[in-house]
Write a protein that holds these residues in place. Structure first.
Motif, PDB file in Angstrom:
ATOM      1  N   ARG A 161      52.416   9.580 -48.972  1.00  0.00           N
ATOM      2  CA  ARG A 161      52.415  10.950 -48.455  1.00  0.00           C
ATOM      3  C   ARG A 161      52.731  11.051 -46.966  1.00  0.00           C
ATOM      4  O   ARG A 161      53.426  11.966 -46.523  1.00  0.00           O
ATOM      5  CB  ARG A 161      51.029  11.584 -48.720  1.00  0.00           C
ATOM      6  N   ILE A 162      52.212  10.107 -46.165  1.00  0.00           N
ATOM      7  CA  ILE A 162      52.291  10.231 -44.716  1.00  0.00           C
ATOM      8  C   ILE A 162      53.062   9.052 -44.128  1.00  0.00           C
ATOM      9  O   ILE A 162      52.700   7.896 -44.359  1.00  0.00           O
ATOM     10  CB  ILE A 162      50.875  10.263 -44.091  1.00  0.00           C
ATOM     11  N   PRO A 163      54.122   9.309 -43.364  1.00  0.00           N
ATOM     12  CA  PRO A 163      54.806   8.191 -42.706  1.00  0.00           C
ATOM     13  C   PRO A 163      53.913   7.606 -41.616  1.00  0.00           C
ATOM     14  O   PRO A 163      53.173   8.319 -40.946  1.00  0.00           O
ATOM     15  CB  PRO A 163      56.055   8.847 -42.110  1.00  0.00           C
ATOM     16  N   TRP A 164      53.947   6.285 -41.462  1.00  0.00           N
ATOM     17  CA  TRP A 164      53.180   5.653 -40.391  1.00  0.00           C
ATOM     18  C   TRP A 164      54.136   4.794 -39.570  1.00  0.00           C
ATOM     19  O   TRP A 164      55.093   4.227 -40.081  1.00  0.00           O
ATOM     20  CB  TRP A 164      52.022   4.818 -40.933  1.00  0.00           C
ATOM     21  N   SER A 165      53.880   4.751 -38.277  1.00  0.00           N
ATOM     22  CA  SER A 165      54.790   4.053 -37.372  1.00  0.00           C
ATOM     23  C   SER A 165      54.217   2.735 -36.871  1.00  0.00           C
ATOM     24  O   SER A 165      54.964   1.855 -36.447  1.00  0.00           O
ATOM     25  CB  SER A 165      55.137   4.946 -36.178  1.00  0.00           C
ATOM     26  N   SER A 166      52.893   2.582 -36.891  1.00  0.00           N
ATOM     27  CA  SER A 166      52.287   1.339 -36.428  1.00  0.00           C
ATOM     28  C   SER A 166      50.921   1.160 -37.074  1.00  0.00           C
ATOM     29  O   SER A 166      50.314   2.113 -37.564  1.00  0.00           O
ATOM     30  CB  SER A 166      52.146   1.319 -34.895  1.00  0.00           C
ATOM     31  N   ALA A 167      50.479  -0.098 -37.070  1.00  0.00           N
ATOM     32  CA  ALA A 167      49.177  -0.417 -37.645  1.00  0.00           C
ATOM     33  C   ALA A 167      48.554  -1.560 -36.874  1.00  0.00           C
ATOM     34  O   ALA A 167      49.256  -2.395 -36.296  1.00  0.00           O
ATOM     35  CB  ALA A 167      49.310  -0.777 -39.126  1.00  0.00           C
ATOM     36  N   GLU A 168      47.239  -1.588 -36.846  1.00  0.00           N
ATOM     37  CA  GLU A 168      46.478  -2.673 -36.228  1.00  0.00           C
ATOM     38  C   GLU A 168      45.596  -3.301 -37.302  1.00  0.00           C
ATOM     39  O   GLU A 168      44.957  -2.583 -38.079  1.00  0.00           O
ATOM     40  CB  GLU A 168      45.578  -2.155 -35.107  1.00  0.00           C
ATOM     41  N   ILE A 195      38.857  -7.013 -43.881  1.00  0.00           N
ATOM     42  CA  ILE A 195      40.099  -6.598 -43.227  1.00  0.00           C
ATOM     43  C   ILE A 195      39.913  -5.161 -42.764  1.00  0.00           C
ATOM     44  O   ILE A 195      39.640  -4.270 -43.569  1.00  0.00           O
ATOM     45  CB  ILE A 195      41.290  -6.685 -44.192  1.00  0.00           C
ATOM     46  N   GLU A 196      40.038  -4.942 -41.470  1.00  0.00           N
ATOM     47  CA  GLU A 196      39.989  -3.586 -40.925  1.00  0.00           C
ATOM     48  C   GLU A 196      41.379  -3.221 -40.422  1.00  0.00           C
ATOM     49  O   GLU A 196      42.043  -4.023 -39.780  1.00  0.00           O
ATOM     50  CB  GLU A 196      38.968  -3.496 -39.789  1.00  0.00           C
ATOM     51  N   ARG A 197      41.796  -1.995 -40.723  1.00  0.00           N
ATOM     52  CA  ARG A 197      43.139  -1.586 -40.346  1.00  0.00           C
ATOM     53  C   ARG A 197      43.140  -0.133 -39.880  1.00  0.00           C
ATOM     54  O   ARG A 197      42.543   0.730 -40.504  1.00  0.00           O
ATOM     55  CB  ARG A 197      44.094  -1.750 -41.530  1.00  0.00           C
ATOM     56  N   ARG A 198      43.810   0.101 -38.758  1.00  0.00           N
ATOM     57  CA  ARG A 198      44.077   1.463 -38.287  1.00  0.00           C
ATOM     58  C   ARG A 198      45.574   1.720 -38.413  1.00  0.00           C
ATOM     59  O   ARG A 198      46.377   0.850 -38.087  1.00  0.00           O
ATOM     60  CB  ARG A 198      43.685   1.638 -36.816  1.00  0.00           C
ATOM     61  N   THR A 199      45.937   2.881 -38.875  1.00  0.00           N
ATOM     62  CA  THR A 199      47.354   3.237 -38.921  1.00  0.00           C
ATOM     63  C   THR A 199      47.581   4.504 -38.111  1.00  0.00           C
ATOM     64  O   THR A 199      46.707   5.378 -38.017  1.00  0.00           O
ATOM     65  CB  THR A 199      47.847   3.446 -40.367  1.00  0.00           C
ATOM     66  N   TYR A 200      48.786   4.576 -37.538  1.00  0.00           N
ATOM     67  CA  TYR A 200      49.146   5.673 -36.638  1.00  0.00           C
ATOM     68  C   TYR A 200      50.504   6.246 -37.019  1.00  0.00           C
ATOM     69  O   TYR A 200      51.384   5.532 -37.518  1.00  0.00           O
ATOM     70  CB  TYR A 200      49.249   5.171 -35.192  1.00  0.00           C
ATOM     71  N   ASP A 201      50.678   7.518 -36.762  1.00  0.00           N
ATOM     72  CA  ASP A 201      51.986   8.159 -36.768  1.00  0.00           C
ATOM     73  C   ASP A 201      52.312   8.434 -35.312  1.00  0.00           C
ATOM     74  O   ASP A 201      51.766   9.362 -34.720  1.00  0.00           O
ATOM     75  CB  ASP A 201      51.947   9.455 -37.578  1.00  0.00           C
ATOM     76  N   PRO A 205      46.317   9.032 -34.583  1.00  0.00           N
ATOM     77  CA  PRO A 205      45.585   8.241 -35.580  1.00  0.00           C
ATOM     78  C   PRO A 205      45.606   8.930 -36.942  1.00  0.00           C
ATOM     79  O   PRO A 205      45.449  10.152 -37.041  1.00  0.00           O
ATOM     80  CB  PRO A 205      44.162   8.180 -35.026  1.00  0.00           C
ATOM     81  N   ILE A 206      45.818   8.144 -37.982  1.00  0.00           N
ATOM     82  CA  ILE A 206      45.812   8.686 -39.346  1.00  0.00           C
ATOM     83  C   ILE A 206      44.542   8.274 -40.081  1.00  0.00           C
ATOM     84  O   ILE A 206      43.807   9.114 -40.598  1.00  0.00           O
ATOM     85  CB  ILE A 206      47.039   8.203 -40.138  1.00  0.00           C
ATOM     86  N   THR A 207      44.287   6.954 -40.125  1.00  0.00           N
ATOM     87  CA  THR A 207      43.166   6.481 -40.928  1.00  0.00           C
ATOM     88  C   THR A 207      42.670   5.147 -40.417  1.00  0.00           C
ATOM     89  O   THR A 207      43.403   4.396 -39.763  1.00  0.00           O
ATOM     90  CB  THR A 207      43.584   6.349 -42.420  1.00  0.00           C
ATOM     91  N   HIS A 208      41.423   4.865 -40.706  1.00  0.00           N
ATOM     92  CA  HIS A 208      40.844   3.547 -40.519  1.00  0.00           C
ATOM     93  C   HIS A 208      40.228   3.135 -41.840  1.00  0.00           C
ATOM     94  O   HIS A 208      39.520   3.913 -42.487  1.00  0.00           O
ATOM     95  CB  HIS A 208      39.758   3.544 -39.437  1.00  0.00           C
ATOM     96  N   VAL A 209      40.523   1.906 -42.285  1.00  0.00           N
ATOM     97  CA  VAL A 209      39.960   1.423 -43.537  1.00  0.00           C
ATOM     98  C   VAL A 209      39.339   0.052 -43.308  1.00  0.00           C
ATOM     99  O   VAL A 209      39.842  -0.754 -42.527  1.00  0.00           O
ATOM    100  CB  VAL A 209      41.036   1.361 -44.643  1.00  0.00           C
ATOM    101  N   ARG A 210      38.240  -0.179 -43.990  1.00  0.00           N
ATOM    102  CA  ARG A 210      37.600  -1.492 -44.010  1.00  0.00           C
ATOM    103  C   ARG A 210      37.593  -1.967 -45.456  1.00  0.00           C
ATOM    104  O   ARG A 210      36.997  -1.327 -46.341  1.00  0.00           O
ATOM    105  CB  ARG A 210      36.170  -1.419 -43.475  1.00  0.00           C
ATOM    106  N   LEU A 211      38.279  -3.073 -45.723  1.00  0.00           N
ATOM    107  CA  LEU A 211      38.364  -3.650 -47.055  1.00  0.00           C
ATOM    108  C   LEU A 211      37.530  -4.924 -47.092  1.00  0.00           C
ATOM    109  O   LEU A 211      37.749  -5.839 -46.286  1.00  0.00           O
ATOM    110  CB  LEU A 211      39.817  -3.972 -47.421  1.00  0.00           C
TER     111      LEU A 211
END
Length: 229
Positions: A161-168, A195-201, A205-211
């Protein structure tokens, strides 16, 4: 026939990871064959990574073992299906709320910004495979507040749904706390891969997830080259 029958019990979840396989003499009696035939089948299952043998204890179903590329956003469904196992997920809880001060380290938004907090469990066959704890910026993705995520997991939906340009990415080992252990059906303190990940457009900031994965069932792979290569 014997191998197919044992694999059916394992891959269907009837024998979940950790289940002890009946002893060779019991299997031989049940299938009306020699113990040597059963030993050959079990050896094949060990070689295939389906079961493991423990000295003086017997044979046990192995936990599904998967791997991810460090620099990719991997779909958990694809991870599970690559193991030849049936995938499903469930939403444990979902709530819209303002960003708390404690959340600011996870997602660089001002306190009080609207977010969706959602927790999911992902399964390989009937066995919990991964626990997902996610917050989503509703300023960036307002329609997420109306989603029930009954058919598509939050991660898969966001990617589509959402384009993302970078992730950490941040990768660490941690012992499962009581909540994580209950969700993953493991003992508290069991080593896990987190695994923790932040994604950005762009800069948004779009989302932060912890897996959280049980540590004996997942590994990370990175591919890199020297500068200029």
């Amino acid at each position: 026939m014997i191998r197919a029958d044992l694999e059916a019990k394992i891959f269907s979840g009837e024998w979940p990871p950790g289940t002890q396989i009946p002893f060779e003499e019991d299997l031989a009696a049940g299938y009306g064959c020699s113990r040597m035939t059963v030993n050959k089948v079990l050896t094949q299952l060990v070689a295939a990574g389906v079961i493991e043998r423990r000295r003086k204890a017997g044979s046990f179903v192995r936990r599904p073992h998967s791997h991810s590329a460090v620099l990719e956003i991997v779909d958990i469904r694809r991870e599970v299906e690559a193991l030849g196992l049936a995938y499903h997920f469930e939403v444990v809880r979902s709530a819209v709320r303002p960003l708390a001060a404690a959340d600011e380290a996870r997602l660089a938004l001002p306190a009080g910004a609207p977010i969706l907090e959602i927790t999911c469990r992902h399964f390989a066959a009937r066995q919990p495979f991964c626990l997902e704890d996610r917050i989503i910026s509703l300023d960036a993705v307002p329609e997420a507040a109306e989603m029930d995520f009954s058919d598509l997991s939050p991660g898969a939906w966001l990617v589509s749904r959402i384009p993302w340009s970078s992730a950490e990415h941040r990768i660490r080992a941690a012992g499962a706390d009581v909540r994580e252990a209950a969700a993953l059906l493991i003992d508290a303190g069991t080593p896990c891969l987190v695994i923790e990940r932040r994604t950005y457009d762009q800069d948004r900031p779009i989302t932060h997830v912890r897996l959280t994965y049980p540590g004996d069932g997942h590994e990370m792979i990175a591919r890199f080259a020297p500068n200029g290569a």
